[in-house]
Scaffold this motif. Structure first.
Motif, short mmCIF file in Angstrom:
data_model
loop_
_atom_site.label_atom_id
_atom_site.label_comp_id
_atom_site.label_asym_id
_atom_site.label_seq_id
_atom_site.Cartn_x
_atom_site.Cartn_y
_atom_site.Cartn_z
N MET A 62 24.61 44.79 45.20
CA MET A 62 25.28 45.94 44.64
C MET A 62 26.19 45.48 43.53
O MET A 62 26.95 44.53 43.68
N ARG A 63 26.16 46.17 42.42
CA ARG A 63 27.00 45.83 41.29
C ARG A 63 28.02 46.95 41.08
O ARG A 63 27.64 48.11 40.96
N ILE A 64 29.28 46.58 41.07
CA ILE A 64 30.33 47.57 40.83
C ILE A 64 30.84 47.34 39.42
O ILE A 64 31.34 46.28 39.10
N THR A 65 30.67 48.34 38.57
CA THR A 65 31.08 48.18 37.18
C THR A 65 32.43 48.84 36.95
O THR A 65 32.85 49.70 37.70
N GLY A 66 33.08 48.42 35.90
CA GLY A 66 34.33 49.04 35.51
C GLY A 66 35.50 48.75 36.42
O GLY A 66 36.49 49.46 36.41
N THR A 67 35.39 47.73 37.24
CA THR A 67 36.51 47.40 38.12
C THR A 67 37.51 46.59 37.31
O THR A 67 37.14 45.99 36.32
N PRO A 68 38.75 46.54 37.63
CA PRO A 68 39.33 47.08 38.86
C PRO A 68 39.59 48.58 38.75
O PRO A 68 39.77 49.10 37.66
N ASN A 97 38.01 51.23 32.42
CA ASN A 97 37.79 51.89 31.14
C ASN A 97 38.43 53.27 31.08
O ASN A 97 38.27 53.99 30.11
N GLY A 98 39.15 53.66 32.14
CA GLY A 98 39.80 54.96 32.18
C GLY A 98 38.89 56.08 32.64
O GLY A 98 39.30 57.25 32.63
N LYS A 99 37.66 55.77 33.04
CA LYS A 99 36.74 56.80 33.53
C LYS A 99 37.13 57.18 34.96
O LYS A 99 37.26 56.33 35.83
N ARG A 100 37.31 58.47 35.19
CA ARG A 100 37.70 58.96 36.51
C ARG A 100 36.56 58.76 37.50
O ARG A 100 35.44 59.18 37.28
N VAL A 101 36.88 58.12 38.62
CA VAL A 101 35.90 57.84 39.66
C VAL A 101 35.93 58.94 40.71
O VAL A 101 34.90 59.37 41.21
#
Length: 92
Positions: free
Chosen positions: A1-7, A26-30
């Motif tokens: 599994m790859r988690i992008t945009g962390t932390p 990147n400021g993208k709301r999760v």
């Protein structure tokens, strides 16, 4: 599994409304949660999830050195593997 945009991190209000959200680097709301003490705690847990998953992967890898260890170590490995499976959507 790859988690992008962390932390991930917790952020605060929107249009002067009490709301809490978790966003990636990147400021993208999760995800978004309401703002109360319990929900803010949940937001903190969600923000920590990628780090916790990475810690589970690392712990399982380290436990590989103890493949012949006793039942208690094997039980802990099963708990970690179940948590990883749940995070990856492979939970039974």
């Amino acid at each position: 599994m790859r988690i992008t945009g962390t932390p991930f991190r917790v952020n605060g209000s929107f249009n002067n409304r009490p709301i809490v959200w978790v966003e990636d680097a990147n400021g993208k709301r999760v995800c978004t949660v309401r703002s109360c003490e319990e929900d803010s705690s949940r937001a903190n847990l969600l923000a920590a999830a990628p780090d916790l998953l990475r810690a589970c992967f690392n712990a399982v890898a380290r436990f590989d050195d103890y493949a012949n260890a006793g039942d208690s170590v094997q039980d802990e490995i099963k708990v970690l593997e179940a948590a990883i499976a749940k995070a990856e959507g492979r939970e039974n």
